[in-house]
Write a protein that holds these residues in place. Sequence first.
Motif, PDB file in Angstrom:
ATOM      1  N   ALA A  31      33.267 -52.470   6.049  1.00  0.00           N
ATOM      2  CA  ALA A  31      33.371 -52.887   4.653  1.00  0.00           C
ATOM      3  C   ALA A  31      32.184 -52.368   3.853  1.00  0.00           C
ATOM      4  O   ALA A  31      32.337 -51.844   2.744  1.00  0.00           O
ATOM      5  N   VAL A  32      30.983 -52.490   4.421  1.00  0.00           N
ATOM      6  CA  VAL A  32      29.774 -52.011   3.748  1.00  0.00           C
ATOM      7  C   VAL A  32      29.864 -50.510   3.486  1.00  0.00           C
ATOM      8  O   VAL A  32      29.568 -50.031   2.381  1.00  0.00           O
ATOM      9  N   ALA A  33      30.268 -49.743   4.501  1.00  0.00           N
ATOM     10  CA  ALA A  33      30.395 -48.292   4.340  1.00  0.00           C
ATOM     11  C   ALA A  33      31.417 -47.947   3.254  1.00  0.00           C
ATOM     12  O   ALA A  33      31.192 -47.030   2.439  1.00  0.00           O
ATOM     13  N   GLN A  81      20.441 -55.641  -7.856  1.00  0.00           N
ATOM     14  CA  GLN A  81      20.648 -57.039  -7.470  1.00  0.00           C
ATOM     15  C   GLN A  81      20.792 -57.175  -5.960  1.00  0.00           C
ATOM     16  O   GLN A  81      20.279 -58.130  -5.355  1.00  0.00           O
ATOM     17  N   THR A  82      21.494 -56.239  -5.339  1.00  0.00           N
ATOM     18  CA  THR A  82      21.728 -56.300  -3.896  1.00  0.00           C
ATOM     19  C   THR A  82      20.425 -56.168  -3.115  1.00  0.00           C
ATOM     20  O   THR A  82      20.209 -56.884  -2.120  1.00  0.00           O
ATOM     21  N   ALA A  83      19.555 -55.246  -3.549  1.00  0.00           N
ATOM     22  CA  ALA A  83      18.300 -55.021  -2.830  1.00  0.00           C
ATOM     23  C   ALA A  83      17.433 -56.273  -2.830  1.00  0.00           C
ATOM     24  O   ALA A  83      16.836 -56.634  -1.803  1.00  0.00           O
ATOM     25  N   VAL A  84      17.365 -56.950  -3.971  1.00  0.00           N
ATOM     26  CA  VAL A  84      16.575 -58.183  -4.056  1.00  0.00           C
ATOM     27  C   VAL A  84      17.122 -59.233  -3.091  1.00  0.00           C
ATOM     28  O   VAL A  84      16.376 -59.870  -2.336  1.00  0.00           O
ATOM     29  N   MET A  85      18.424 -59.392  -3.104  1.00  0.00           N
ATOM     30  CA  MET A  85      19.050 -60.402  -2.247  1.00  0.00           C
ATOM     31  C   MET A  85      18.952 -60.025  -0.773  1.00  0.00           C
ATOM     32  O   MET A  85      18.757 -60.891   0.095  1.00  0.00           O
ATOM     33  N   SER A 101      28.822 -56.465  -3.153  1.00  0.00           N
ATOM     34  CA  SER A 101      27.359 -56.488  -3.100  1.00  0.00           C
ATOM     35  C   SER A 101      26.858 -57.594  -2.185  1.00  0.00           C
ATOM     36  O   SER A 101      25.869 -57.427  -1.464  1.00  0.00           O
ATOM     37  N   SER A 102      27.541 -58.743  -2.197  1.00  0.00           N
ATOM     38  CA  SER A 102      27.167 -59.851  -1.325  1.00  0.00           C
ATOM     39  C   SER A 102      27.324 -59.462   0.140  1.00  0.00           C
ATOM     40  O   SER A 102      26.465 -59.773   0.983  1.00  0.00           O
ATOM     41  N   THR A 103      28.409 -58.770   0.462  1.00  0.00           N
ATOM     42  CA  THR A 103      28.625 -58.320   1.841  1.00  0.00           C
ATOM     43  C   THR A 103      27.506 -57.391   2.297  1.00  0.00           C
ATOM     44  O   THR A 103      26.988 -57.513   3.411  1.00  0.00           O
ATOM     45  N   VAL A 104      27.112 -56.468   1.423  1.00  0.00           N
ATOM     46  CA  VAL A 104      26.038 -55.532   1.758  1.00  0.00           C
ATOM     47  C   VAL A 104      24.715 -56.271   1.929  1.00  0.00           C
ATOM     48  O   VAL A 104      23.951 -56.014   2.871  1.00  0.00           O
TER      49      VAL A 104
END
Length: 249
Positions: free
Chosen positions: A188-190, A202-206, A45-48
């Motif tokens: 990696a994201v894909a 959580q990812t969208a907020v970050m 999630s951090s990578t995305v």
Amino acid sequence: MDSLLTLFAAGLAAGAMNALAGGGSFVSLPALIAAGVPPVQANASSTVALFPGGLASAWAYRDGLSPGAGGVSLKVLLAVTVLGGVSGALLLLHTPSAAFREALPWLMLVAFLTLAFGRTVGAKLRARGHIGKSVMLPVQFALGVYGGYFGGAVGIMMIAVWGLLEGVDPKQLNARRTLMVSAANLMAVATFIAAHAVYWEQTAVMLVASIGGGYAGAQLGRRTPARVIRIGTLLLTAAITTWFFVRAQ
């Protein structure tokens, strides 16, 4: 709500750090874990979340791209990096959470030491010798794997390796660095999205916060002495790395 506010603040800080000196994952990853995301999924999630900022940097540097590195074409470097990025992402997804939790402090220590000493070590190695093209490709693949798996300070590692191949000013390698890091992260994201390994709320907020943080960090970087930025970055990353080792006990 408290965890979302924490993630938003962490996204701002991570975006700013990446714009200033790198090391944004030192903030984003712990924040996601603290918000209850399992370690492997937190890393994914951090990578995305931080990917758009890196992609914007690659676009900003596009005019400075060189044809390749030490006789290796840019297309070949890109293909090797992409392959490594996919391999690293798949390796992460097949790593048990308990094993990744144990490895995480050591991965962060490697990234911190690279942030702290990578440029100095790279300069000393360049003064002593060079590597050949036959060594370059497997090393670049390994860096792509590391980028897809964890990625902390991988850009600095790439500059150190390329400097050994070419012996040029590291500043001339920034465009190529951002492109290769973005390529590894893109795959990696894909892979993480296809595997449903991303915690989207959580990812969208970050992600949104990191874009704003990246812009603010770029503005701050124009006004803040480089030494102050570097010291602040190293102190923060050292503290977080230490916290992960203490937490692992």
